[in-house]
Write an enzyme that holds these catalytic residues in place. Structure first.
Site, PDB file in Angstrom:
ATOM      1  N   ASP A  12      24.378 -19.857  -1.561  1.00 36.61           N
ATOM      2  CA  ASP A  12      25.408 -19.493  -0.585  1.00 36.61           C
ATOM      3  C   ASP A  12      25.635 -18.483  -1.053  1.00 36.61           C
ATOM      4  O   ASP A  12      24.796 -17.728  -1.167  1.00 36.61           O
ATOM      5  CB  ASP A  12      25.856 -20.689  -1.383  1.00 36.61           C
ATOM      6  CG  ASP A  12      27.746 -20.655  -0.434  1.00 36.61           C
ATOM      7  OD1 ASP A  12      27.695 -20.783   0.221  1.00 36.61           O
ATOM      8  OD2 ASP A  12      28.221 -20.467  -1.864  1.00 36.61           O
ATOM      9  N   ASP A  14      28.969 -16.151  -0.270  1.00 38.10           N
ATOM     10  CA  ASP A  14      30.126 -16.160  -1.395  1.00 38.10           C
ATOM     11  C   ASP A  14      30.354 -17.078  -2.200  1.00 38.10           C
ATOM     12  O   ASP A  14      29.960 -17.604  -2.113  1.00 38.10           O
ATOM     13  CB  ASP A  14      31.358 -16.745   0.252  1.00 38.10           C
ATOM     14  CG  ASP A  14      31.251 -15.028   0.971  1.00 38.10           C
ATOM     15  OD1 ASP A  14      30.889 -14.501   1.408  1.00 38.10           O
ATOM     16  OD2 ASP A  14      31.914 -16.040   2.567  1.00 38.10           O
TER      17      ASP A  14
HETATM   18 MG   LIG Z   1      30.372 -19.800  -1.999  1.00 34.71          MG
END
Ligand SMILES: [Mg+2]
Ligand SMILES: [Zn+2]
Length: 194
Positions: A12, A14
């Protein structure tokens, strides 16, 4: 090389690689790597892992930034990783909003399918590192090994694991700790028989 050579690790973005922001990451200036994340990416690349990012970017659908801005952000990310010897093999993003019913917004698994067809790999059993419940659910539903980091939303997410039938999640303080554990696991050996 070993049997792990070329294996894909899904990340992922962020809250795992860079700081999370409630007001979204809209410009390259707002994109700031978390401590150790670039080193983690560098180590994984040098060990022969391929890295694919799977990120929800509903800020596009919300009109907060456009694809040119997202490309500029990812150019900064890629350049920063390269300074640490890291290579991002593909960045896969969902541009849709929560209400659009698309197949790619996590916890849906469309981005993982895109990674498999684009990189020509099989993600079953591969690590997917995220900080939010939707990362872990997508990982589980696609047969990946869900890995949670305690950065971004990770500490809050850790409290939700039990109630969401996520009992086989690996948990680490941050991406660097996760990467080091994966690299150590790579060196595990079966005892010689006889
Ligand atoms: Mg995230
Ligand atoms: Zn989507």
């Amino acid at each position: 090389m070993n049997s792990q050579a070329g294996q894909v690790v899904v990340l992922d973005r962020d809250g795992v690689i860079n700081r999370e922001s409630a007001s979204f990451i809209k410009t390259p200036e707002e994109w700031r790597p978390l401590p150790g994340s670039m080193e983690a990416i560098g180590r994984l690349s040098r060990a022969g892992y391929r890295l694919a990012l799977a990120t929800n970017q509903s800020g596009l659908a919300r009109g907060l930034f456009d694809e040119a801005a997202l490309t500029a952000i990812h150019r900064k990310l890629t350049a920063c990783a390269a300074e640490h010897g890291g290579k991002i093999d593909g960045i896969f993003f969902c541009p849709h909003g929560p209400g659009e019913g698309c197949r790619c917004r996590k916890p849906a698994t469309g981005l993982l399918e895109q990674i498999e067809s684009s990189l020509g790999c099989e993600l079953r059993g591969r690590w997917f590192v995220g900080d939010s419940l939707r990362d872990l659910i997508a990982a589980r539903d696609h047969g990946c090994q869900p890995v949670l980091v305690r950065t971004g939303n990770g500490i809050a997410t850790e409290k939700l694991l039990e109630n969401n039938n996520l009992n086989d999640v690996f948990v680490f303080d941050d991406l660097l700790e996760a990467a080091c554990a994966l690299l150590r696991a790579k060196n595990w050996r079966k005892p010689k028989s006889g």
